[in-house]
Design a protein around this motif. Sequence first.
Motif, PDB file in Angstrom:
ATOM      1  N   UNK A 335      47.121 -60.432 134.771  1.00  0.00           N
ATOM      2  CA  UNK A 335      46.795 -59.552 133.645  1.00  0.00           C
ATOM      3  C   UNK A 335      45.393 -59.874 133.129  1.00  0.00           C
ATOM      4  N   UNK A 336      44.620 -58.825 132.876  1.00  0.00           N
ATOM      5  CA  UNK A 336      43.247 -59.015 132.404  1.00  0.00           C
ATOM      6  C   UNK A 336      43.056 -58.255 131.091  1.00  0.00           C
ATOM      7  N   UNK A 337      42.894 -58.971 129.982  1.00  0.00           N
ATOM      8  CA  UNK A 337      42.735 -58.311 128.686  1.00  0.00           C
ATOM      9  C   UNK A 337      41.536 -57.370 128.631  1.00  0.00           C
ATOM     10  N   UNK A 338      40.503 -57.632 129.432  1.00  0.00           N
ATOM     11  CA  UNK A 338      39.319 -56.786 129.348  1.00  0.00           C
ATOM     12  C   UNK A 338      39.438 -55.524 130.204  1.00  0.00           C
ATOM     13  N   UNK A 339      40.482 -55.443 131.035  1.00  0.00           N
ATOM     14  CA  UNK A 339      40.662 -54.254 131.884  1.00  0.00           C
ATOM     15  C   UNK A 339      41.225 -53.132 131.011  1.00  0.00           C
ATOM     16  N   UNK A 340      40.609 -51.938 131.060  1.00  0.00           N
ATOM     17  CA  UNK A 340      41.074 -50.855 130.180  1.00  0.00           C
ATOM     18  C   UNK A 340      42.539 -50.520 130.460  1.00  0.00           C
ATOM     19  N   UNK A 341      43.295 -50.277 129.405  1.00  0.00           N
ATOM     20  CA  UNK A 341      44.728 -49.970 129.524  1.00  0.00           C
ATOM     21  C   UNK A 341      44.949 -48.544 129.981  1.00  0.00           C
ATOM     22  N   UNK A 342      46.222 -48.237 130.258  1.00  0.00           N
ATOM     23  CA  UNK A 342      46.551 -46.897 130.733  1.00  0.00           C
ATOM     24  C   UNK A 342      46.404 -45.846 129.634  1.00  0.00           C
TER      25      UNK A 342
END
Length: 342
Positions: A335-342
């Motif tokens: 899981x990457x907090x900086x990756x934009x969510x859906x």
Amino acid sequence: MQSDTDRGDAMRAMQLIENNGVLVASDIPIPAPVAHQVLIKVKACGVCRTDLHVVDGELEGGKLPIVPGHEIVGTVESLGSEVKNVAPGTRIGVPWLGTTCGHCVYCRSGRENLCDSARFTGFDLDGGYAEYVVADARFCFPLPDQFDDTHAAPLLCAGLIGYRSLVKAGDAKRLGIYGFGAAAHIVTQIAVYQSREVYAFTRPGDRAGQDFALQLGATWAGASTQLPPVTLDAAIIFAPVGALVPVALRAVGKGGRVVCAGIHMSDIPSFPYRILWGERQVISVANLTRADGEEFFALAARAGVCTEVETLPLACANEALARLRQGDVRGAFVLCPSQPGP
Ligand SMILES: [Zn+2]
Ligand SMILES: [Zn+2]
């Protein structure tokens, strides 16, 4: 020494409120580091099978609500008053072993993994399914530069516990591995580097898992219902399936060892004494020590371990857990907090 840029701010976390298997996206205060703790901005957090046992309430103890996640890679933002030797901006890894007492019989004999009052990340202490986490700096690890954040994350539990399990398997040349998930895909690479032969067992019909094992250097791959083509010297069971214990005992030769690597396993069915006879052993592996980490990260770098990861936004934690439950993963989810969510 605390940075005041984020103080009082809230952060996004995926929290388990009750043991119902579902994480809830919550905005909670960014924790403040005290004493030996550092505040870490989470870059990546691996999803471990143990997290499934946590959200399902299968383990005794722990706290609620809890933020799971114990394969954390991040950078130090600020320091508690007692922290020495760690500077803000340093990249650091946070493992399952969060703290120990330092004075019980286990802590004093090099077995801090068995500490009577150990506290575990993502179980007793809020973990890395969040934008920030605090962790005791004395239990964190520096990480080799050759691993980027997402590829380093699975090393922090799958790799470390896998390594401890491999050590428990002794100098076994022919090594069976039951359950080909995150830990197995790392341990196979280490074992091959050490010139061992790996015999990989998957769920029956899991051709993809068997092919993956062969690509990583396994000598043979097949279903856990099969006997291997040779007698094994030792076997490691990563799948949480107690029925595999007698299966593995039948696959190892005299003096062979069966290592149960998981924190939780379904009941082990009864079996005839003759499959244990001949000085075969069944042992479990619990947690990790800091010494394991020092050995393992150096070895993983030397062996050129390549973790296979699928990254997901923090908001997709439930999806990651659901897919892990189904075995729908190659390597590990991160899981990457900086990756934009859906
Ligand atoms: Zn202790
Ligand atoms: Zn784990």
